[in-house]
Design an enzyme around this catalytic site. Structure first.
Site, mmCIF file in Angstrom:
data_model
loop_
_atom_site.group_PDB
_atom_site.id
_atom_site.type_symbol
_atom_site.label_atom_id
_atom_site.label_comp_id
_atom_site.label_asym_id
_atom_site.label_seq_id
_atom_site.Cartn_x
_atom_site.Cartn_y
_atom_site.Cartn_z
ATOM 1 N N TYR A 21 0.842 -1.202 0.000
ATOM 2 C CA TYR A 21 0.000 0.000 0.000
ATOM 3 C C TYR A 21 0.877 1.252 0.000
ATOM 4 O O TYR A 21 0.652 2.183 -0.782
ATOM 5 C CB TYR A 21 -0.941 -0.028 1.212
ATOM 6 C CG TYR A 21 -1.787 1.204 1.361
ATOM 7 C CD1 TYR A 21 -2.802 1.497 0.458
ATOM 8 C CD2 TYR A 21 -1.577 2.081 2.417
ATOM 9 C CE1 TYR A 21 -3.581 2.638 0.598
ATOM 10 C CE2 TYR A 21 -2.357 3.214 2.570
ATOM 11 C CZ TYR A 21 -3.349 3.497 1.655
ATOM 12 O OH TYR A 21 -4.113 4.628 1.802
ATOM 13 N N GLU A 43 -11.697 5.782 4.689
ATOM 14 C CA GLU A 43 -11.114 6.546 5.797
ATOM 15 C C GLU A 43 -12.132 6.688 6.926
ATOM 16 O O GLU A 43 -11.775 6.600 8.102
ATOM 17 C CB GLU A 43 -10.627 7.917 5.332
ATOM 18 C CG GLU A 43 -9.426 7.886 4.412
ATOM 19 C CD GLU A 43 -8.137 7.396 5.044
ATOM 20 O OE1 GLU A 43 -8.047 7.282 6.288
ATOM 21 O OE2 GLU A 43 -7.191 7.120 4.283
ATOM 22 N N TRP A 51 -5.683 0.825 10.170
ATOM 23 C CA TRP A 51 -5.823 0.898 8.720
ATOM 24 C C TRP A 51 -5.645 -0.470 8.075
ATOM 25 O O TRP A 51 -6.270 -0.775 7.070
ATOM 26 C CB TRP A 51 -4.837 1.917 8.142
ATOM 27 C CG TRP A 51 -4.961 2.051 6.654
ATOM 28 C CD1 TRP A 51 -4.024 1.749 5.726
ATOM 29 C CD2 TRP A 51 -6.109 2.507 5.923
ATOM 30 N NE1 TRP A 51 -4.512 1.983 4.464
ATOM 31 C CE2 TRP A 51 -5.792 2.451 4.554
ATOM 32 C CE3 TRP A 51 -7.374 2.945 6.281
ATOM 33 C CZ2 TRP A 51 -6.681 2.820 3.554
ATOM 34 C CZ3 TRP A 51 -8.276 3.315 5.279
ATOM 35 C CH2 TRP A 51 -7.916 3.247 3.933
#
Length: 185
Positions: A21, A43, A51
């Site tokens: 990522y 988000e 995350w």
């Protein structure tokens, strides 16, 4: 993880998923209303979670939210919301699910594109932070973006989430100064 000698932001070293990522997506300019809508939703779903949880569930999120195509998500019904609440592949939080659907409806009715709206708050380029301690959680631009999004009817996009969105989509470059990644590719 595959070993290499590249210097990365420290958070990217804890898993291969984070590394990929970081190396391929985070901090790179992202455009397109649907693509930015997806990131805005993810988000918001991340709020209060790690995350990596969202990254692991991203394929399921994309399937559950019909590819995050704004017009499609805006047409979701109460039955779709219930379906999502029962989907073990995603984060099953009613408020976040309903805000994603509601935000799609707001985005569909904007007088300008979501891309144009979000990017209008991108600050001018600045030097990269030297350490993780130099990376802010909020900025005046993210506060202003969150305020404008709220004014327009968006939910679950406060200043911290707005800043995370700005970082993820390349509106700001918060790769550390010695990180190998160039946000321009």
């Amino acid at each position: 993880m595959t070993g290499d000698d590249r210097i990365r932001c420290a958070w990217a070293e804890s898993s291969q998923l984070y590394r990929d990522y970081h190396d391929q997506e985070w901090g790179r300019e992202l455009h397109g209303d649907d693509a930015l809508f997806e990131r805005m939703c993810l988000e918001a779903f991340q709020s209060g979670l790690s995350w990596i949880t969202i990254l692991r569930k991203r394929p399921a999120f994309r399937a559950a939210f019909d590819g995050f195509v704004i017009e499609r998500v805006a047409a979701f019904t109460d039955a779709d919301a219930e379906r999502l609440l029962n989907d073990p592949g995603i984060v099953r939080n009613r408020a976040k699910i309903e805000s994603c659907i509601g935000n799609a409806r707001v985005a569909a009715e904007l007088d300008i594109g979501l891309d144009e709206l979000l990017w209008s708050f991108a600050p001018p380029p600045r030097p990269r932070p030297r350490t993780t301690g130099d990376v802010p959680a909020v900025t005046p631009e993210s506060v202003a973006l969150a305020k404008e999004l709220k004014r327009r009817g968006f939910r679950f996009v406060g200043p911290t989430t707005a800043y995370a969105l700005m970082q993820a989509t390349g509106m700001v470059d918060d790769h550390l100064a010695d990180c190998w990644v160039s946000p321009r590719g």
